[in-house]
Motif scaffolding. Structure first.
Motif, PDB file in Angstrom:
ATOM      1  N   GLY A 310       0.802  -1.220   0.000  1.00 32.13           N
ATOM      2  CA  GLY A 310       0.000   0.000   0.000  1.00 32.13           C
ATOM      3  C   GLY A 310       0.831   1.264   0.000  1.00 32.13           C
ATOM      4  O   GLY A 310       0.289   2.360   0.197  1.00 32.13           O
ATOM      5  N   ASP A 313      -0.269   4.030  -2.579  1.00 32.08           N
ATOM      6  CA  ASP A 313      -1.425   4.807  -2.136  1.00 32.08           C
ATOM      7  C   ASP A 313      -1.009   5.857  -1.105  1.00 32.08           C
ATOM      8  O   ASP A 313      -1.440   7.012  -1.155  1.00 32.08           O
ATOM      9  N   ARG A 360      -2.178   6.398  -9.106  1.00 27.90           N
ATOM     10  CA  ARG A 360      -3.006   6.450  -7.888  1.00 27.90           C
ATOM     11  C   ARG A 360      -3.292   7.885  -7.488  1.00 27.90           C
ATOM     12  O   ARG A 360      -4.413   8.229  -7.096  1.00 27.90           O
ATOM     13  N   THR A 516      -9.084   6.431   3.514  1.00 29.36           N
ATOM     14  CA  THR A 516      -9.277   5.382   2.506  1.00 29.36           C
ATOM     15  C   THR A 516      -7.974   4.691   2.134  1.00 29.36           C
ATOM     16  O   THR A 516      -7.933   3.469   1.981  1.00 29.36           O
ATOM     17  N   TYR A 517      -6.902   5.453   1.984  1.00 24.93           N
ATOM     18  CA  TYR A 517      -5.636   4.915   1.492  1.00 24.93           C
ATOM     19  C   TYR A 517      -4.582   4.978   2.590  1.00 24.93           C
ATOM     20  O   TYR A 517      -4.239   6.063   3.072  1.00 24.93           O
TER      21      TYR A 517
END
Length: 740
Positions: A310, A313, A360, A516-517
């Motif tokens: 992740g 992100d 992203r 969210t990220y």
């Protein structure tokens, strides 16, 4: 079965409300639905008018469908004919295998070496010779200076003791080092035209290669004889047609880009076979730049595992936070950051790392990733020109033995390229600012929700297409994915009908993005960071002279193996599925195609043209013409032929010009012109530079497509702009001030 739909125009939100009276849904090709209209008469009349023109629209759609079917079958027929040509040429012509002969030439002694397998009518014989020859000088029929070490070669027809000269005498310059046995080994190839027609040789008749040298020591060489050399007068137009055919396939998108490269490369090999020059499988494998493929493969593995943590992100959210909502400033910082790092990490690696973060970031900011990615890759190619390790053409230039030992080193390379790179970055910024004066020019035309839904539909459809059902379970999974995509399309139509655009302030958007990220796997992130630091350390060592022991490709591959061990991935197939195999295959086919065109003589023609033009210029303007000609020829050719094979050919021309005593041209300005032309010229088309192809592959993997024409109209004007700036810089620095 037709369905009955009721439009209630008096709904509270002002949009038509659709009431489905049946459970089944109709397909696009079903009969028109029965519709009842409620509401004001004006809306009812407009809807009836639209239904009235529906039959004519259906007729147009039917004609369009028939046209697509015709184009499809024409495309299939053309590809089948190409396959037939290739298959016939491969089946009917065997591989050309030439066995080398090792021989030596003694000083002040004539060496006669019989040419084997010459028993039919001949007009020419190809000679391939490897030895201590001077780099940049091909065989010539002009007698060299007596002070120059050389070897002369010609053919004789022997019968008993009465030899008959049947070809012109060719001269090859030898290395000027005192000890020839310690000189670098070079391979030279040329064709000897036979005088007249040689009748069938029988018994006592034979053809011999006669050699003499003016050096005072034994000259050892390896020689290959080609009794049937390729006719380049026919190969050059055929090679041009193959290249044109490739661009037609890619520009008009008749087939996938990778498949187009496969078709064009195999067609080129078929033409070589038809001209009695079919390369062996080992030869074709040697044409592929395995170093570049290793670099791409290793970095793809690293990036695919790293993305699971992740981090991309998180970096996108961090970049948005640092920009304070100024998206145009954010794009400029991304491009500048890419240009600087590309100089030291190389542009291919930088785009593999930067493209996922950029995509992203664009998704969460409602930016269109395509123009942003194209801007980044343009800056990447410009910035990579700064150092010898930034771009593959620069690596080819600096690893050349002659250039590396005649005044060009890491330090002065960076020093002389710096002004051109800075001016190129500034001029490109001005160009992009004029092209996109406002940030909304970079943004999507619809809301974030609609764009995200479109992207999600592409992901589901791509996942469904990736499954080739061979079992019932796989078929069920594929149908489930198709149903999901269909449901999302219905939702998309509803959102587009409402056309709701939600605008929020910077803090609200930032808080939403942070919620969210986030980092999903911190342990994997730590392991990935260790592997990346190790790879970057090896890359930095590669940038330091006399300290690099591993190439860029090996560095990336060793780092990928380290991360696979640390991550302890049990399902290796999942990791490998994220590798862009189509991009790797595209590169392999492109390397094969360009080497085939070289064999056909297409690229050599460009080099000979440069030499002829420069030789005709008066000495006063010779340096200016040489610098500009090398810059623009390498730039334009790199855009359409890819900068790696063009650089390979142009390096030989640069060395030949610098070693020509009559021209008296300095080496270093020619080297800078070649580096700028190859790096800046790579921005001209989608296949001009490796970073362009890699960025396009990453974008397609994320559901975004960069077409050839889109990149051409975006990048080609910038390429012309930067080449003009580089021309002015080279003129002022080396023709007026004589910085060299």
């Amino acid at each position: 079965m037709s369905k009955k739909i009721k439009f209630d125009t008096k709904s509270a939100d002002g949009h038509p409300k659709i009431n489905d009276t049946d459970q089944q849904t109709s397909e696009p090709n079903d009969d028109l639905p029965q519709i009842e209209f409620d509401g004001d008469d004006e809306n009812v009349a407009s809807r009836k008018a639209r239904l009235a023109v529906q039959p004519s629209m259906d007729s147009i759609s039917s004609q369009s469908t028939r046209g697509k079917v015709s184009i499809h079958w024409i495309k299939v027929a053309i590809l089948f004919v190409i396959w037939l040509i290739y298959a016939s040429a491969i089946v009917t012509h065997e591989e050309k295998v030439m066995n080398p002969v090792l021989t030596g030439v003694w000083p002040k002694k004539t060496k006669r070496l019989e040419v084997p397998h010459v028993d039919v009518v001949k007009k020419s014989i190809g000679i391939h010779v490897m030895g201590a020859f001077r780099e940049g000088h091909d065989a010539t029929t002009y007698v060299p200076n007596k002070n120059e070490p050389y070897i002369s070669m010609h053919l004789e027809l022997t019968k008993s003791d009465v030899p008959e000269t049947i070809s012109q005498k060719h001269y090859l310059l030898l290395n000027t080092d005192k000890k020839l046995q310690y000189s670098p080994v070079m391979k030279k190839s040329f064709v000897m035209e036979l005088n007249g027609v040689i009748s069938k040789i029988a018994g006592e008749k034979s053809i011999a290669l006669v050699m003499n040298t003016n050096v005072a020591e034994v000259l050892t060489m390896k020689i290959w004889f080609d009794p049937s050399p390729l006719d380049k007068s026919l190969g050059i137009p055929l090679g041009s047609l193959v290249l044109l055919f490739l661009y037609i396939l890619i520009i008009w998108e008749f087939v996938n880009r990778t498949f187009a490269a496969v078709v064009a490369s195999t067609l080129a090999i078929g033409i070589l076979a038809a001209l009695n020059a079919r390369p062996s499988l080992l030869t074709i494998m040697s044409w592929v730049d395995v170093e570049t493929l290793m670099l791409l493969f290793g970095m793809m593995i690293l990036v695919s595992i790293l993305s699971e943590s992740g981090i991309f992100d998180y970096l996108a959210v961090l970049a948005y936070e640092l920009s304070k909502g100024n998206l145009f400033g954010l794009i400029c910082v991304l491009c500048l950051f890419t240009a600087v790092l590309s100089a030291f990490l190389d542009n291919v690696t930088m785009m593999l790392l930067g493209a996922p973060v950029t995509i992203r970031l664009c998704e969460v900011c409602n930016l269109n990733p395509v123009p942003v990615l194209m801007s980044m890759v343009i800056y990447s190619n410009i910035g990579a020109a700064l150092t010898p390790v930034g771009d593959p053409p620069n690596i080819l230039i600096m690893t050349n033995h002659y250039i590396n030992t005649h005044g060009v080193n890491f330090g002065n390379f960076c020093l002389h390229m710096l002004p051109a790179v800075v001016l190129g970055i500034i001029s490109t910024f001005v160009h992009l600012r004029l092209k996109y004066p406002k940030i909304r020019d970079f943004m999507n035309k619809q809301s974030v929700e609609i764009e995200a839904l479109k992207h999600e539909i592409q992901v589901w459809e791509k996942a469904a297409q990736a499954i080739t059902p061979s079992t019932t379970d796989e078929e069920i999974v594929q149908n489930t994915l198709h149903k999901k995509a269909k449901a999302l399309k219905q939702k998309l139509r509803e959102l587009e009908a409402k056309a709701v655009f939600v605008t929020t302030d910077f803090q609200t958007t930032l808080q939403y993005m942070k919620n969210t990220y986030s980092i999903r796997n911190k342990v994997l992130l730590i392991k990935s960071t260790v592997a990346f630091v190790f790879v970057l350390f090896l890359f930095c060592l590669h940038a330091v002279p006399h300290l690099h022991h591993l190439s860029l490709g090996w560095s990336a591959l060793v780092g990928a193996m380290l991360l696979l061990i640390l991550a302890d991935e049990e399902d290796i197939e999942t990791v490998l599925s994220r590798v862009e195999w189509s991009t790797l295959l595209f590169f392999a086919c492109l390397f094969t195609l360009m080497e085939s065109l070289t064999e056909l003589g297409l690229i050599e023609v460009l080099g000979n043209l440069c030499v002829e033009i420069i030789s005709t210029v008066t000495p006063q303007y010779r340096l200016l013409v040489a610098v500009l000609l090398i810059l623009w020829v390498s730039g334009i050719a790199s855009a359409f032929l890819a900068n790696i094979p063009v650089t390979t050919m142009m390096v030989k021309i640069v060395i030949s010009l610098a070693q020509n005593d009559e021209l008296k041209l300095p080496l270093t300005p020619l080297v800078w012109a070649l580096a700028m032309g190859a790096c800046f010229g790579g921005n001209g088309t989608l296949i001009g530079a490796s970073a362009n192809v890699v960025s396009s592959g990453v974008a397609e993997q994320h559901g975004y497509r960069i077409s050839f024409l889109e990149f051409f109209f975006f990048g080609f004007p910038i390429m012309i702009n930067t080449l003009v700036v580089a021309s002015l810089y080279l003129f002022i620095a080396h023709c007026l001030w004589e910085w060299h």
